[in-house]
Design a protein around this motif. Sequence first.
Motif, PDB file in Angstrom:
ATOM      1  N   UNK A   1       8.341  15.772   0.233  1.00  0.00           N
ATOM      2  CA  UNK A   1       8.239  15.391   1.654  1.00  0.00           C
ATOM      3  C   UNK A   1       7.331  16.351   2.412  1.00  0.00           C
ATOM      4  N   UNK A   2       7.431  17.646   2.120  1.00  0.00           N
ATOM      5  CA  UNK A   2       6.589  18.639   2.788  1.00  0.00           C
ATOM      6  C   UNK A   2       5.108  18.412   2.467  1.00  0.00           C
ATOM      7  N   UNK A   3       4.821  18.060   1.226  1.00  0.00           N
ATOM      8  CA  UNK A   3       3.434  17.828   0.817  1.00  0.00           C
ATOM      9  C   UNK A   3       2.840  16.625   1.537  1.00  0.00           C
TER      10      UNK A   3
ATOM     11  N   UNK B   1      -3.982  10.630  -1.834  1.00  0.00           N
ATOM     12  CA  UNK B   1      -2.852  11.341  -2.440  1.00  0.00           C
ATOM     13  C   UNK B   1      -2.718  11.068  -3.931  1.00  0.00           C
ATOM     14  N   UNK B   2      -2.725   9.798  -4.334  1.00  0.00           N
ATOM     15  CA  UNK B   2      -2.451   9.498  -5.738  1.00  0.00           C
ATOM     16  C   UNK B   2      -3.511  10.051  -6.689  1.00  0.00           C
ATOM     17  N   UNK B   3      -4.820   9.828  -6.466  1.00  0.00           N
ATOM     18  CA  UNK B   3      -5.812  10.369  -7.401  1.00  0.00           C
ATOM     19  C   UNK B   3      -5.723  11.886  -7.534  1.00  0.00           C
ATOM     20  N   UNK B   4      -5.540  12.594  -6.397  1.00  0.00           N
ATOM     21  CA  UNK B   4      -5.476  14.056  -6.447  1.00  0.00           C
ATOM     22  C   UNK B   4      -4.220  14.526  -7.184  1.00  0.00           C
ATOM     23  N   UNK B   5      -3.087  13.887  -6.901  1.00  0.00           N
ATOM     24  CA  UNK B   5      -1.829  14.266  -7.554  1.00  0.00           C
ATOM     25  C   UNK B   5      -1.879  13.960  -9.042  1.00  0.00           C
ATOM     26  N   UNK B   6      -2.375  12.785  -9.406  1.00  0.00           N
ATOM     27  CA  UNK B   6      -2.471  12.401 -10.809  1.00  0.00           C
ATOM     28  C   UNK B   6      -3.322  13.377 -11.598  1.00  0.00           C
ATOM     29  N   UNK B   7      -4.458  13.775 -11.004  1.00  0.00           N
ATOM     30  CA  UNK B   7      -5.351  14.722 -11.668  1.00  0.00           C
ATOM     31  C   UNK B   7      -4.676  16.078 -11.849  1.00  0.00           C
ATOM     32  N   UNK B   8      -3.951  16.528 -10.834  1.00  0.00           N
ATOM     33  CA  UNK B   8      -3.308  17.844 -10.907  1.00  0.00           C
ATOM     34  C   UNK B   8      -2.175  17.842 -11.944  1.00  0.00           C
ATOM     35  N   UNK B   9      -1.457  16.720 -12.015  1.00  0.00           N
ATOM     36  CA  UNK B   9      -0.373  16.605 -13.014  1.00  0.00           C
ATOM     37  C   UNK B   9      -0.950  16.682 -14.420  1.00  0.00           C
ATOM     38  N   UNK B  10      -2.034  15.967 -14.687  1.00  0.00           N
ATOM     39  CA  UNK B  10      -2.630  15.985 -16.022  1.00  0.00           C
ATOM     40  C   UNK B  10      -3.093  17.384 -16.392  1.00  0.00           C
TER      41      UNK B  10
ATOM     42  N   UNK C   1      -3.278   9.127   6.738  1.00  0.00           N
ATOM     43  CA  UNK C   1      -1.953   8.493   6.846  1.00  0.00           C
ATOM     44  C   UNK C   1      -1.530   7.966   5.484  1.00  0.00           C
ATOM     45  N   UNK C   2      -0.481   8.536   4.945  1.00  0.00           N
ATOM     46  CA  UNK C   2       0.012   8.133   3.628  1.00  0.00           C
ATOM     47  C   UNK C   2       1.513   7.947   3.696  1.00  0.00           C
ATOM     48  N   UNK C   3       1.968   6.815   3.190  1.00  0.00           N
ATOM     49  CA  UNK C   3       3.413   6.565   3.146  1.00  0.00           C
ATOM     50  C   UNK C   3       3.877   6.667   1.699  1.00  0.00           C
ATOM     51  N   UNK C   4       4.945   7.411   1.494  1.00  0.00           N
ATOM     52  CA  UNK C   4       5.500   7.563   0.144  1.00  0.00           C
ATOM     53  C   UNK C   4       7.012   7.351   0.210  1.00  0.00           C
TER      54      UNK C   4
ATOM     55  N   UNK D   1       0.784  -1.229   0.000  1.00  0.00           N
ATOM     56  CA  UNK D   1       0.000   0.000   0.000  1.00  0.00           C
ATOM     57  C   UNK D   1       0.814   1.277   0.000  1.00  0.00           C
ATOM     58  N   UNK D   2       2.132   1.150  -0.029  1.00  0.00           N
ATOM     59  CA  UNK D   2       2.979   2.343  -0.054  1.00  0.00           C
ATOM     60  C   UNK D   2       2.997   2.933  -1.458  1.00  0.00           C
ATOM     61  N   UNK D   3       2.874   4.243  -1.540  1.00  0.00           N
ATOM     62  CA  UNK D   3       3.006   4.926  -2.825  1.00  0.00           C
ATOM     63  C   UNK D   3       4.492   5.147  -3.093  1.00  0.00           C
ATOM     64  N   UNK D   4       4.909   4.908  -4.324  1.00  0.00           N
ATOM     65  CA  UNK D   4       6.323   4.995  -4.683  1.00  0.00           C
ATOM     66  C   UNK D   4       6.503   6.069  -5.748  1.00  0.00           C
ATOM     67  N   UNK D   5       7.557   6.851  -5.615  1.00  0.00           N
ATOM     68  CA  UNK D   5       7.919   7.832  -6.643  1.00  0.00           C
ATOM     69  C   UNK D   5       9.320   7.524  -7.141  1.00  0.00           C
ATOM     70  N   UNK D   6       9.416   7.039  -8.371  1.00  0.00           N
ATOM     71  CA  UNK D   6      10.710   6.890  -9.028  1.00  0.00           C
ATOM     72  C   UNK D   6      11.025   8.210  -9.720  1.00  0.00           C
ATOM     73  N   UNK D   7      12.223   8.701  -9.554  1.00  0.00           N
ATOM     74  CA  UNK D   7      12.565   9.950 -10.239  1.00  0.00           C
ATOM     75  C   UNK D   7      13.996   9.884 -10.760  1.00  0.00           C
ATOM     76  N   UNK D   8      14.314  10.723 -11.757  1.00  0.00           N
ATOM     77  CA  UNK D   8      15.642  10.687 -12.359  1.00  0.00           C
ATOM     78  C   UNK D   8      16.090  12.045 -12.846  1.00  0.00           C
TER      79      UNK D   8
END
Length: 752
Positions: free
Chosen positions: A570-572, A698-707, A579-582, A548-555
């Motif tokens: 991290x601030x967000x 977190x994920x649905x809201x972030x995904x929508x904002x990114x799009x 409770x959300x773990x990323x 259930x942990x959300x993962x962010x791969x970045x490069x």
Amino acid sequence: MASNSMRTPAMNQVIPNEIWVSLESEDSTTMKAVRASHAPDGRKVDVKPMLRIIDNILLRAAPGIVEFHIILIHADKLSFMHGTYEDKGSLKDHIISRSDVDVKLKTLASIIKKVSSELFSYNNLVLSGTFKANSNVNQTIIPYGATMDCKCSCSGGRDVNATVMMILDTLSSYSWDAKVVLTVAAFIVNYGHEFLLFTSSEANNSALAQSIAFLKQLRDITDHAKFSKAKIDAIIELIKVIMAVTRYIVELHNLPLESIATDETPMSNAKAFIPKAAYWTMLSVVICASYIASLSGHEESTTELLDLARLGSEGSKILVILRSYKTIYKEYEDEKSKPAYWDLVKTVTSTHSDNVTILKTLLLVNDGKQHLVGHTNKRIHIEELREKNVFLLVSGLDLSKEEIDVLGKLYQEAKTKGEIQYEVVWIPVMETIAWDQEKQQKFEELLALMPWYAVPAPSKIKAEVIKYIKTEWKFERKMIFVPLDRQGKFGSLNAIDMYLIHGNKALSSIFSEKEESLWETQKTWTLELLLGGIDNNFSHVLDWTKQGTMVCLYGGDDIEWIREFTKATKDAVKNISSATRLELVYVGKKSAIKEVGNINTSIENENLSRIWSDLTSIWLFWTRLESMLYLKMQQCKNSRNDLIMQELTTLLSYDDSDRGWALFCKGSSEMALAKGDVALKSMEEFSEWRDAADQNGLFPALSSYIKKSQKKQHCSRIILSGDRQEIPSKKLSSDGCECSMEKCFVYRCCAD
């Protein structure tokens, strides 16, 4: 350079007639002395790095000369006299970095200095002598060949030919190509680079060049005064031909002419002609140095211009002859290999009951030995590969440690638990150049890293085998992995891509040429496809998503962006009520693997995020993505209808952008990809979508904002390693862009 003096008409000397006779006759006294001076002691000097250094100097001082002499080698139709050429070609792999200058070149510094002193001594003598025929002139500029009494401490009366012979004596123990390159290097360092800097088209706009010229009283050079411009142009044209002849001497000297029978007249003539070409080059260097040294403060001489033009004309004739010998050699090799080549093609394409016949055809070297060699000097007979599946690994000597490590792990895995057992044989393919101790050492170093076997003598691989590999398997530079099953049947030529994507699971498809079946169960873009099967670093990520942990791969390789992005993320997350773990994980950048190690250290020291510490795994991550894209491009008729191809193209294009990127993942298949500026902006503007995150997660809201924030991409690029000739010109399109990418070529000297 020179002190100011006036030159009298009586001093306008021509090059002595005996020198022209020497250039026109093979049996002149001078040419006999030139050949007699040659006493090689067997030392091997790789002159190509030195030649690239010279190119590097000239590129900055006079790019036109570098362009001329490099393209000249590849041109099919040339006009030497006017320095023009057809077949524009492209400059490639001729500019070096500082790291290429190793300790071996430093050992040549003393001999270059010695040759430089010979050039300087000759020109200093010329500039400081006293001409007997004119008692009114005490210190004036004397051209070569003039009679004079020397008032300096050096030995007097030396003419241009004597200077050339002295340099030849100094370099007697070196090969002909080394003699020429070392002489040219001494000239460029001491005369050529400064002269070309002052006379280039950029000099008029260069405050540095103007200032140096003023201090050295070279106003006539930088101002291109009428009385000196003709000579300056003539010298530049002659330097162009000098560099072209030098490169041809190196090219021809490195052809294995000794492998041709001594009764082959054209080739024996070629070997005999090299000393004459070397003499012309060294003579022209000495004369150029003399004229450059005497450019300041004298009248123009018509005879000098005629000498320079005639020298250039003689050089043009030499170029034509050298090029004809190279063409003859190529035709000889082609003709010699034709019957053997077609016999090889017939053998390889015929049906066999086992693989040994084909293996012997491809792996037996010219000495007839039927064994292969391993990293511990263990040898096996080719017969031991009978009834085994075999991968033929074809590459140059530029295989990377990462490539060997990845293939080695899969090979060892197959040995211990693989359903299909196989062996690997390395075939190092070299260009037609002499095999020296340096190449042998590199071969042994690479072999020591390999858990499999190799052809024991790369220099003795048959010409027809090399031709077949390049013609039928399309090998150029990027390694290929060709499967041969136990019945002697070749599998997919895309084996390396399939192998890197699917590992040993791909073996049955590779040997049966059924690569499409590997994609039948994988029609969606998932985290397992992106990361699966590489190593433990990646399995941790999959475990987190299952929990259930959300993962962010970045490069990316912009450490400032990394600091800003990780802090904002991290601030967000801290400010979300639920409770959300990323987990943040840095995965590097495709074109900067070496720099990734330093970035990893910074991230770890500053506790910015998690990292993948194994650079080999990071290399494999990016190489797998390239391989996926390559196979998809071959199979996919319409890239816009293929989700996997769309995501691959977008991710790779983001990686080739100037900043970073981020991929947010929830579970296996929910993913949101953002370019670096959008990812950072989305996190910094968390307050704009905080309510949606609290309500929906977190994920649905972030995904929508990114799009919503992601603008259409108007300019994207993907730089693929190697030249994938089979890729169509227009096939790719990235997410959010309505235009297709066009295929183009990017030449660069290294991957990082």
